[in-house]
Design a protein around this motif. Sequence first.
Motif, PDB file in Angstrom:
ATOM      1  N   TYR A  26       0.848  -1.195   0.000  1.00 34.28           N
ATOM      2  CA  TYR A  26       0.000   0.000   0.000  1.00 34.28           C
ATOM      3  C   TYR A  26       0.880   1.240   0.000  1.00 34.28           C
ATOM      4  CZ  TYR A  26      -3.641   3.262   1.483  1.00 34.28           C
ATOM      5  OH  TYR A  26      -4.520   4.309   1.557  1.00 34.28           O
ATOM      6  N   SER A  27       0.662   2.134  -0.949  1.00 30.99           N
ATOM      7  CA  SER A  27       1.521   3.318  -1.065  1.00 30.99           C
ATOM      8  C   SER A  27       0.734   4.614  -1.211  1.00 30.99           C
ATOM      9  CB  SER A  27       2.467   3.157  -2.258  1.00 30.99           C
ATOM     10  OG  SER A  27       1.728   2.985  -3.464  1.00 30.99           O
ATOM     11  N   ALA A  28      -0.570   4.564  -1.023  1.00 36.08           N
ATOM     12  CA  ALA A  28      -1.403   5.759  -1.205  1.00 36.08           C
ATOM     13  C   ALA A  28      -1.295   6.688  -0.001  1.00 36.08           C
ATOM     14  CB  ALA A  28      -2.857   5.358  -1.424  1.00 36.08           C
ATOM     15  N   HIS A  29      -1.612   7.938  -0.236  1.00 37.80           N
ATOM     16  CA  HIS A  29      -1.729   8.915   0.848  1.00 37.80           C
ATOM     17  C   HIS A  29      -3.217   9.061   1.150  1.00 37.80           C
ATOM     18  CE1 HIS A  29       2.486   9.986   0.498  1.00 37.80           C
ATOM     19  NE2 HIS A  29       2.322  10.133  -0.827  1.00 37.80           N
ATOM     20  N   GLY A  30      -3.580   8.923   2.403  1.00 38.44           N
ATOM     21  CA  GLY A  30      -4.985   8.974   2.751  1.00 38.44           C
ATOM     22  C   GLY A  30      -5.656   7.641   2.489  1.00 38.44           C
ATOM     23  N   ARG A  31      -6.954   7.685   2.221  1.00 39.67           N
ATOM     24  CA  ARG A  31      -7.737   6.477   1.986  1.00 39.67           C
ATOM     25  C   ARG A  31      -8.520   6.623   0.683  1.00 39.67           C
ATOM     26  NH1 ARG A  31     -10.044   3.831   7.529  1.00 39.67           N
ATOM     27  NH2 ARG A  31      -8.082   3.871   8.700  1.00 39.67           N
ATOM     28  N   PRO A  32      -7.963   6.155  -0.435  1.00 40.62           N
ATOM     29  CA  PRO A  32      -8.668   6.269  -1.719  1.00 40.62           C
ATOM     30  C   PRO A  32      -9.997   5.522  -1.690  1.00 40.62           C
ATOM     31  CG  PRO A  32      -6.372   5.608  -2.028  1.00 40.62           C
ATOM     32  CD  PRO A  32      -6.643   5.509  -0.570  1.00 40.62           C
ATOM     33  N   ARG A  33     -10.978   6.098  -2.361  1.00 39.63           N
ATOM     34  CA  ARG A  33     -12.301   5.467  -2.500  1.00 39.63           C
ATOM     35  C   ARG A  33     -12.667   5.434  -3.973  1.00 39.63           C
ATOM     36  NH1 ARG A  33     -17.068   7.254   1.611  1.00 39.63           N
ATOM     37  NH2 ARG A  33     -16.399   6.087   3.468  1.00 39.63           N
ATOM     38  N   PHE A  34     -13.338   4.379  -4.370  1.00 35.69           N
ATOM     39  CA  PHE A  34     -13.861   4.326  -5.733  1.00 35.69           C
ATOM     40  C   PHE A  34     -15.104   3.454  -5.747  1.00 35.69           C
ATOM     41  CE2 PHE A  34     -10.610   1.057  -5.292  1.00 35.69           C
ATOM     42  CZ  PHE A  34     -11.205  -0.085  -5.808  1.00 35.69           C
ATOM     43  N   GLY A  35     -15.956   3.700  -6.743  1.00 37.93           N
ATOM     44  CA  GLY A  35     -17.208   2.966  -6.854  1.00 37.93           C
ATOM     45  C   GLY A  35     -17.147   1.889  -7.922  1.00 37.93           C
ATOM     46  N   VAL A  36     -17.844   0.779  -7.677  1.00 37.58           N
ATOM     47  CA  VAL A  36     -17.961  -0.309  -8.651  1.00 37.58           C
ATOM     48  C   VAL A  36     -19.370  -0.878  -8.566  1.00 37.58           C
ATOM     49  CG1 VAL A  36     -15.526  -0.976  -8.556  1.00 37.58           C
ATOM     50  CG2 VAL A  36     -17.163  -2.083  -7.017  1.00 37.58           C
ATOM     51  N   SER A  37     -19.735  -1.637  -9.582  1.00 38.95           N
ATOM     52  CA  SER A  37     -20.964  -2.427  -9.523  1.00 38.95           C
ATOM     53  C   SER A  37     -20.667  -3.686  -8.714  1.00 38.95           C
ATOM     54  CB  SER A  37     -21.425  -2.810 -10.928  1.00 38.95           C
ATOM     55  OG  SER A  37     -22.340  -3.888 -10.878  1.00 38.95           O
ATOM     56  N   LEU A  38     -21.411  -3.905  -7.628  1.00 43.65           N
ATOM     57  CA  LEU A  38     -21.147  -5.069  -6.782  1.00 43.65           C
ATOM     58  C   LEU A  38     -21.368  -6.364  -7.553  1.00 43.65           C
ATOM     59  CD1 LEU A  38     -20.503  -6.372  -4.062  1.00 43.65           C
ATOM     60  CD2 LEU A  38     -22.927  -6.131  -3.445  1.00 43.65           C
ATOM     61  N   GLY A  39     -22.440  -6.435  -8.330  1.00 44.81           N
ATOM     62  CA  GLY A  39     -22.718  -7.645  -9.098  1.00 44.81           C
ATOM     63  C   GLY A  39     -21.616  -7.949 -10.097  1.00 44.81           C
ATOM     64  N   LEU A  40     -21.143  -6.919 -10.792  1.00 45.09           N
ATOM     65  CA  LEU A  40     -20.063  -7.108 -11.759  1.00 45.09           C
ATOM     66  C   LEU A  40     -18.784  -7.559 -11.057  1.00 45.09           C
ATOM     67  CD1 LEU A  40     -18.932  -6.827 -14.633  1.00 45.09           C
ATOM     68  CD2 LEU A  40     -18.456  -4.413 -14.116  1.00 45.09           C
ATOM     69  N   PHE A  41     -18.493  -6.970  -9.907  1.00 41.66           N
ATOM     70  CA  PHE A  41     -17.292  -7.319  -9.152  1.00 41.66           C
ATOM     71  C   PHE A  41     -17.330  -8.784  -8.713  1.00 41.66           C
ATOM     72  CE2 PHE A  41     -14.623  -6.237  -5.131  1.00 41.66           C
ATOM     73  CZ  PHE A  41     -13.472  -6.665  -5.764  1.00 41.66           C
ATOM     74  N   VAL A  42     -18.463  -9.219  -8.159  1.00 43.19           N
ATOM     75  CA  VAL A  42     -18.602 -10.612  -7.702  1.00 43.19           C
ATOM     76  C   VAL A  42     -18.536 -11.574  -8.888  1.00 43.19           C
ATOM     77  CG1 VAL A  42     -20.158 -12.289  -6.626  1.00 43.19           C
ATOM     78  CG2 VAL A  42     -19.868 -10.023  -5.609  1.00 43.19           C
ATOM     79  N   ASP A  43     -19.252 -11.253  -9.960  1.00 40.82           N
ATOM     80  CA  ASP A  43     -19.249 -12.134 -11.137  1.00 40.82           C
ATOM     81  C   ASP A  43     -17.852 -12.244 -11.730  1.00 40.82           C
ATOM     82  OD1 ASP A  43     -21.945 -12.482 -10.789  1.00 40.82           O
ATOM     83  OD2 ASP A  43     -22.536 -11.069 -12.359  1.00 40.82           O
ATOM     84  N   CYS A  44     -17.111 -11.136 -11.730  1.00 37.91           N
ATOM     85  CA  CYS A  44     -15.755 -11.150 -12.259  1.00 37.91           C
ATOM     86  C   CYS A  44     -14.851 -12.027 -11.398  1.00 37.91           C
ATOM     87  CB  CYS A  44     -15.222  -9.725 -12.319  1.00 37.91           C
ATOM     88  SG  CYS A  44     -13.604  -9.591 -13.092  1.00 37.91           S
TER      89      CYS A  44
END
Length: 304
Positions: A73-91
């Motif tokens: 982990y090399s980020a500063h702070g706590r990055p956030r991003f959005g995804v489709s949960l169904g697509l993520f699980v299916d993938c």
Amino acid sequence: MSSSGVETESPDLVCELDNVQGVVDALTSVRWKRHQDAVLELSEHGIVLIVEDTGCLQAKVYLQRELFVRYEYSAHGRPRFGVSLGLFVDCLNTFCIPGRSSTIEFQYPGPDMQLLLKSTDSVSTCTYAEIRTRIPDTISWDYNFEPAGSTPISFTVKSAALKEAIDDLEWPGSNIQITLQPTPPSVTFKGEGHGDLQIDFMYYANMDLLSAFICDQIVSHRYKYKFLRATTSNIPSSVIKDNRGSKLTIGRGGMLKVQHLVSVARPSTSHSHIDSAGYQPPSRIAYIEFFVKPQVDEDNAYDS
């Protein structure tokens, strides 16, 4: 990655996980409808996935860094991003191989802010996927779970029994009233619809089924059935098989917290790490939390 005149920034996170199926189970447990958006938050401590519904139900999946065989982990702070949960699980499911453990590498962000997934099991073949991400919507409410008083109001019940009780109480559009009382120590689930159906868990009658009961006053709150059912509708079969328990806590204002534990141990070693009580080292567990708001038309004060 080929070198170029422009220096490439290192990704915020590169990590590897050796049990994809365990993560699929954990994420599926918070997938209560077909189309759901999720927010992923990265930190040096691990990954948190957050989903919610109409400001009344929120769920979080905690994937601690100890679950990963590699976590850079090399980020500063706590990055956030959005995804489709169904697509993520299916993938993720495409990386699961029946009967064996699969290792997968996660990287974020990719060149176009994608979430990159890559299998690392074989030197001869490689499965690769990219998931488009988006700027996440603001989480519409802060669960801000606080104890109702000096004494926590909570109990632990076998996950299979909890799921069966909630399934049995189904009435279309109904509410479920949850009542705890200290004498005799018990928990009552009461469905209200075209009639009343009530299920009682008596503490002293079956301490294997209902355990860790803490309550010093009568407490009663109503919850929308569809939100309460979402907390158990997709409990993984591994949780039922391992005879695990789920913990329910009622906080200030009637906020209900439901907690499940999902194994992310490698299949080849999972049984050697689980004792007769279903205990497993914390580093191989994904923590699932649901927060359910009570019905607004009820008196949120504790009855006594």
